[in-house]
Scaffold this motif. Sequence first.
Motif, PDB file in Angstrom:
ATOM      1  N   MET A   1     -10.072 -12.843  -1.289  1.00  0.00           N
ATOM      2  CA  MET A   1      -9.050 -11.409  -0.910  1.00  0.00           C
ATOM      3  C   MET A   1      -6.987 -11.932  -0.942  1.00  0.00           C
ATOM      4  N   HIS A   2      -5.981 -11.065  -2.056  1.00  0.00           N
ATOM      5  CA  HIS A   2      -4.774 -12.736  -1.933  1.00  0.00           C
ATOM      6  C   HIS A   2      -3.996 -11.512  -1.568  1.00  0.00           C
ATOM      7  N   SER A   3      -3.212 -12.521  -0.794  1.00  0.00           N
ATOM      8  CA  SER A   3      -2.005 -11.758  -0.442  1.00  0.00           C
ATOM      9  C   SER A   3      -1.180 -10.769  -1.609  1.00  0.00           C
ATOM     10  N   LEU A   4       0.222 -10.312  -1.133  1.00  0.00           N
ATOM     11  CA  LEU A   4       0.839  -8.950  -2.128  1.00  0.00           C
ATOM     12  C   LEU A   4       1.471  -9.678  -2.235  1.00  0.00           C
ATOM     13  N   ASN A   5       1.924 -11.092  -1.171  1.00  0.00           N
ATOM     14  CA  ASN A   5       2.975 -12.068  -1.671  1.00  0.00           C
ATOM     15  C   ASN A   5       3.383 -13.080  -3.085  1.00  0.00           C
ATOM     16  N   ASP A   6       1.663 -12.580  -3.443  1.00  0.00           N
ATOM     17  CA  ASP A   6       1.512 -13.648  -4.880  1.00  0.00           C
ATOM     18  C   ASP A   6       2.023 -12.769  -5.313  1.00  0.00           C
ATOM     19  N   THR A   7       1.667 -11.835  -5.737  1.00  0.00           N
ATOM     20  CA  THR A   7       2.438 -10.716  -6.705  1.00  0.00           C
ATOM     21  C   THR A   7       3.626  -9.595  -6.361  1.00  0.00           C
ATOM     22  N   PRO A   8       4.661 -10.082  -6.374  1.00  0.00           N
ATOM     23  CA  PRO A   8       6.065  -9.451  -5.998  1.00  0.00           C
ATOM     24  C   PRO A   8       6.443  -8.618  -6.660  1.00  0.00           C
ATOM     25  N   ILE A   9       6.230  -8.172  -7.376  1.00  0.00           N
ATOM     26  CA  ILE A   9       6.637  -6.958  -8.857  1.00  0.00           C
ATOM     27  C   ILE A   9       5.822  -6.186  -7.978  1.00  0.00           C
ATOM     28  N   PHE A  10       4.749  -5.986  -7.978  1.00  0.00           N
ATOM     29  CA  PHE A  10       3.417  -5.072  -7.457  1.00  0.00           C
ATOM     30  C   PHE A  10       3.751  -4.921  -6.002  1.00  0.00           C
ATOM     31  N   LEU A  11       4.328  -5.856  -5.257  1.00  0.00           N
ATOM     32  CA  LEU A  11       4.656  -5.651  -3.653  1.00  0.00           C
ATOM     33  C   LEU A  11       5.526  -4.579  -3.901  1.00  0.00           C
ATOM     34  N   GLU A  12       6.354  -5.079  -3.999  1.00  0.00           N
ATOM     35  CA  GLU A  12       7.289  -3.649  -4.523  1.00  0.00           C
ATOM     36  C   GLU A  12       7.617  -2.702  -5.306  1.00  0.00           C
ATOM     37  N   PHE A  13       6.718  -3.133  -6.376  1.00  0.00           N
ATOM     38  CA  PHE A  13       6.136  -1.095  -6.889  1.00  0.00           C
ATOM     39  C   PHE A  13       5.750  -0.656  -5.816  1.00  0.00           C
ATOM     40  N   LEU A  14       4.786  -1.196  -4.893  1.00  0.00           N
ATOM     41  CA  LEU A  14       4.040  -0.370  -3.981  1.00  0.00           C
ATOM     42  C   LEU A  14       4.989   0.044  -2.726  1.00  0.00           C
ATOM     43  N   LYS A  15       5.692  -0.476  -2.613  1.00  0.00           N
ATOM     44  CA  LYS A  15       6.748  -0.203  -1.437  1.00  0.00           C
ATOM     45  C   LYS A  15       7.794   1.107  -2.567  1.00  0.00           C
ATOM     46  N   ARG A  16       7.858   0.782  -3.024  1.00  0.00           N
ATOM     47  CA  ARG A  16       8.995   2.131  -3.462  1.00  0.00           C
ATOM     48  C   ARG A  16       7.877   3.349  -3.993  1.00  0.00           C
ATOM     49  N   PHE A  17       7.063   2.929  -4.421  1.00  0.00           N
ATOM     50  CA  PHE A  17       6.129   3.842  -4.823  1.00  0.00           C
ATOM     51  C   PHE A  17       5.840   5.236  -3.619  1.00  0.00           C
ATOM     52  N   PHE A  18       5.680   3.927  -2.519  1.00  0.00           N
ATOM     53  CA  PHE A  18       4.746   4.598  -0.864  1.00  0.00           C
ATOM     54  C   PHE A  18       6.227   5.572  -0.756  1.00  0.00           C
ATOM     55  N   LYS A  19       7.506   4.995  -0.738  1.00  0.00           N
ATOM     56  CA  LYS A  19       8.171   5.725  -0.165  1.00  0.00           C
ATOM     57  C   LYS A  19       8.871   7.048  -1.461  1.00  0.00           C
ATOM     58  N   PHE A  20       8.204   6.944  -2.302  1.00  0.00           N
ATOM     59  CA  PHE A  20       8.667   7.917  -2.885  1.00  0.00           C
ATOM     60  C   PHE A  20       7.718   8.962  -3.078  1.00  0.00           C
ATOM     61  N   VAL A  21       6.580   8.468  -2.589  1.00  0.00           N
ATOM     62  CA  VAL A  21       5.428   9.801  -2.605  1.00  0.00           C
ATOM     63  C   VAL A  21       5.747   9.707  -0.988  1.00  0.00           C
ATOM     64  N   LYS A  22       6.436   9.875  -0.336  1.00  0.00           N
ATOM     65  CA  LYS A  22       6.316   9.651   1.540  1.00  0.00           C
ATOM     66  C   LYS A  22       5.405   9.312   2.481  1.00  0.00           C
ATOM     67  N   ILE A  23       5.268   8.017   1.684  1.00  0.00           N
ATOM     68  CA  ILE A  23       3.985   8.046   2.609  1.00  0.00           C
ATOM     69  C   ILE A  23       4.330   6.908   3.693  1.00  0.00           C
ATOM     70  N   GLU A  24       4.225   6.384   5.095  1.00  0.00           N
ATOM     71  CA  GLU A  24       4.355   5.442   6.044  1.00  0.00           C
ATOM     72  C   GLU A  24       3.503   4.715   5.780  1.00  0.00           C
ATOM     73  N   PHE A  25       4.207   3.422   6.694  1.00  0.00           N
ATOM     74  CA  PHE A  25       2.971   2.512   6.855  1.00  0.00           C
ATOM     75  C   PHE A  25       4.189   1.868   8.376  1.00  0.00           C
ATOM     76  N   ARG A  26       3.249   2.126   9.285  1.00  0.00           N
ATOM     77  CA  ARG A  26       3.654   1.940  10.273  1.00  0.00           C
ATOM     78  C   ARG A  26       4.433   0.295  10.266  1.00  0.00           C
ATOM     79  N   ASN A  27       3.786  -0.937  10.046  1.00  0.00           N
ATOM     80  CA  ASN A  27       4.506  -2.220  10.263  1.00  0.00           C
ATOM     81  C   ASN A  27       4.701  -1.816   8.800  1.00  0.00           C
ATOM     82  N   ARG A  28       6.577  -2.114   8.616  1.00  0.00           N
ATOM     83  CA  ARG A  28       7.004  -1.979   7.853  1.00  0.00           C
ATOM     84  C   ARG A  28       6.452  -3.077   6.232  1.00  0.00           C
ATOM     85  N   TYR A  29       5.526  -4.227   7.181  1.00  0.00           N
ATOM     86  CA  TYR A  29       5.290  -5.916   6.243  1.00  0.00           C
ATOM     87  C   TYR A  29       4.544  -4.795   5.526  1.00  0.00           C
TER      88      TYR A  29
END
Length: 153
Positions: free
Chosen positions: A1-29
């Motif tokens: 498996m691979h770290s999302l840190n290696d794919t910064p666009i996808f990482l940022e996309f996921l963060k913004r997308f989860f916020k958009f659909v109001k999915i929250e993670f307890r861990n901010r990272y």
Amino acid sequence: MHSLNDTPIFLEFLKRFFKFVKIEFRNRYIQNKLFIYSKCNCKDKGCATVYLKSRTPWKESVQGIYIFDTNKGMFIIHVEENGFLEFEALLYEQYPYKKEIDTFLKYEKAIHDSFPRQKKSIKSLTKKNKQMLHKYFRNLEHKHMNTIDLGEV
Ligand SMILES: [Zn+2]
């Protein structure tokens, strides 16, 4: 498996997308929790599905299928018992992270079942990438189901 840190666009996309659909993670990272497992290899241009896996299994209460239909693609998120999170992104040809994921996984083909070590550094986003993400999220909207009028019954 691979770290999302290696794919910064996808990482940022996921963060913004989860916020958009109001999915929250307890861990901010989320990159400490979720890892890239593989992607869908169908040749459909409108598909940018990525398989993720969590370090810990999902609680029963969050397992299930979540569907989000937007003006820029349809998302079907499967949260599975065994820790997998299938991020299905369909029906849109310009997902901003698609090229990044395709390129990254082209060179990282083998699927390793072990979790990568935590990386502290995230590859930074270029100005162009930021603009691309901004353009996607700027006018992203939920699509509402059309009411179907069957006329008088
Ligand atoms: Zn596909």
